[in-house]
Design an enzyme around this catalytic site. Structure first.
Site, PDB file in Angstrom:
ATOM      1  N   GLU A  91       0.772  -1.218   0.227  1.00 19.66           N
ATOM      2  CA  GLU A  91       0.246  -0.130   0.064  1.00 19.66           C
ATOM      3  C   GLU A  91       0.348   1.274  -0.098  1.00 19.66           C
ATOM      4  OE1 GLU A  91      -3.187   0.804  -0.607  1.00 19.66           O
ATOM      5  OE2 GLU A  91      -3.200   2.387   0.639  1.00 19.66           O
ATOM      6  N   TYR A 139      10.196   1.598  -9.483  1.00 22.85           N
ATOM      7  CA  TYR A 139       9.840   0.030  -9.836  1.00 22.85           C
ATOM      8  C   TYR A 139       9.742  -0.728 -10.836  1.00 22.85           C
ATOM      9  CZ  TYR A 139       7.036   1.881  -5.836  1.00 22.85           C
ATOM     10  OH  TYR A 139       6.777   2.085  -4.375  1.00 22.85           O
TER      11      TYR A 139
END
Lengths: 173, 175
Positions: A91, A139
């Site tokens: 999250e 990422y």
């Protein structure tokens, strides 16, 4: 710089709350943060926690200008894919700006991957805002695929009045 | 058409596995489905389940030509927002094609919303493929917002190997 990644304790919730707001300010959505430190304590440290958290800590000699030694965190929980089975959703991943570029973000994310593996998870998912190119690049470098760009996945949401209305229309048991 | 919505039980896993494949075929990704009936039984009905399910059933008189009375399902789990707190995530919502347009999909989704709110959730989240106009229109008609379109959220995924095989301990930089 030495740092330690460890599981969060209930006492860390005050620092985690602080950093949640710092992350929301960065994402230009500070007004969206409604959660309190007490809710985090209740939901993360009860007998059936809704999430888990890892924090990054530095020694006293490297504390921030305001005296913080907890300088990063990740909040995650277990989810399920009807295609692949257990998965983990990250999250939040956040490192205070002055501590970036030292491997702390990667350390936190690796910890989530490791913990997920122990729970038989085969996938780690997260969301990133499209203008946040620095995070997108981070990422992608770590092996993530952008499922929205590549396959057209859209995140949809019911909240507020729309959620109330939907729930009110549920069939009676 | 009469139908009932109820919590899924262990015996429903066979039909849920069948319908998961039907949904994956519709989404054109059936080769990606690795979860079996046995996995569902273990993952959804053990002491700490990864998910919850609800099924839609019709009376025998309305069963499909293959004899099925379980004709829709929703699979969901509790999730969390660091801004809003408790949330519910709807992983799948599916109604067999011949039973659509009768309020069953709406009933399943409403039930997920109701159960989520009863558990203290203030958001119901899920994902839809952008070419799936029928689903996007259905959800928009119920009042949801598309946070990818409106706020720019992108879904990112790091995938290990097949289920049961090694998953990386560390996230290494790609060369």
């Amino acid at each position: 710089m030495d740092f330690k990644i460890r599981a969060a304790k209930q006492e860390d919730c005050k620092e985690i709350s602080r950093m949640i707001i710092e992350l929301a300010v960065f994402e230009k959505m500070q007004d969206q943060v409604k959660i309190s430190t007490q809710e985090l304590e209740r939901d993360g440290f009860c007998s059936n926690p809704r999430f888990e958290c890892q924090v990054a800590e530095v020694s006293e000699e490297h504390k921030s200008s305001q005296g913080y030694t907890v300088v990063g965190y990740t909040l995650y929980f277990y989810t399920y894919s009807t295609w692949m089975g257990p998965t983990v959703f990250m999250e939040d991943l956040y490192v205070m700006p002055e501590y970036r570029g030292k491997g702390i973000g990667k350390g936190l994310m690796s910890k989530v991957a490791q913990v997920g593996k122990e729970k038989q998870c085969t996938r780690l998912q997260l969301t990133v805002l499209d203008w946040n190119t620095r995070s997108l690049d981070f990422y992608i470098m770590k092996g993530a695929r952008d499922m929205t760009a590549s396959e057209g996945w859209h995140a949809l949401r019911f909240d507020g009045e729309a959620l109330d209305k939907l729930a009110a229309e549920a069939p009676k048991d | 058409m009469d139908f009932s919505i109820r919590a899924a039980n262990l015996e429903d896993c066979k039909d849920i596995a069948r319908m998961i494949m039907e949904l994956a075929e519709y989404e054109k990704v059936s080769e990606h489905v690795k979860v079996t009936q046995k996995d569902l039984e273990q993952d959804g009905f053990s002491k700490n389940p990864f998910f919850h399910g609800i099924v839609a059933e019709v009376p025998e008189a309305q069963r499909t030509k293959d004899g099925h009375v379980k004709i829709g399902y929703a699979l969901y789990f509790l999730s969390y927002s660091s801004w809003k707190g408790r949330c519910v995530y709807m992983e799948d919502l599916y109604v067999m094609p011949e039973f659509r347009g009768k309020g069953i999909g709406k009933a399943l989704m409403s039930k997920v919303a109701q159960l989520g709110m009863a558990a203290g959730c203030t958001q119901l989240n899920f994902t839809v493929l952008d070419w799936n106009k029928a689903s996007l229109d259905f959800y928009a008609a119920q009042g949801c917002s598309d946070v990818t379109a409106s706020l720019g959220y992108h879904v990112m995924r790091c995938e290990g190997a097949e289920r049961g095989e090694a998953w990386p301990n560390t996230i290494e930089d790609r060369q």
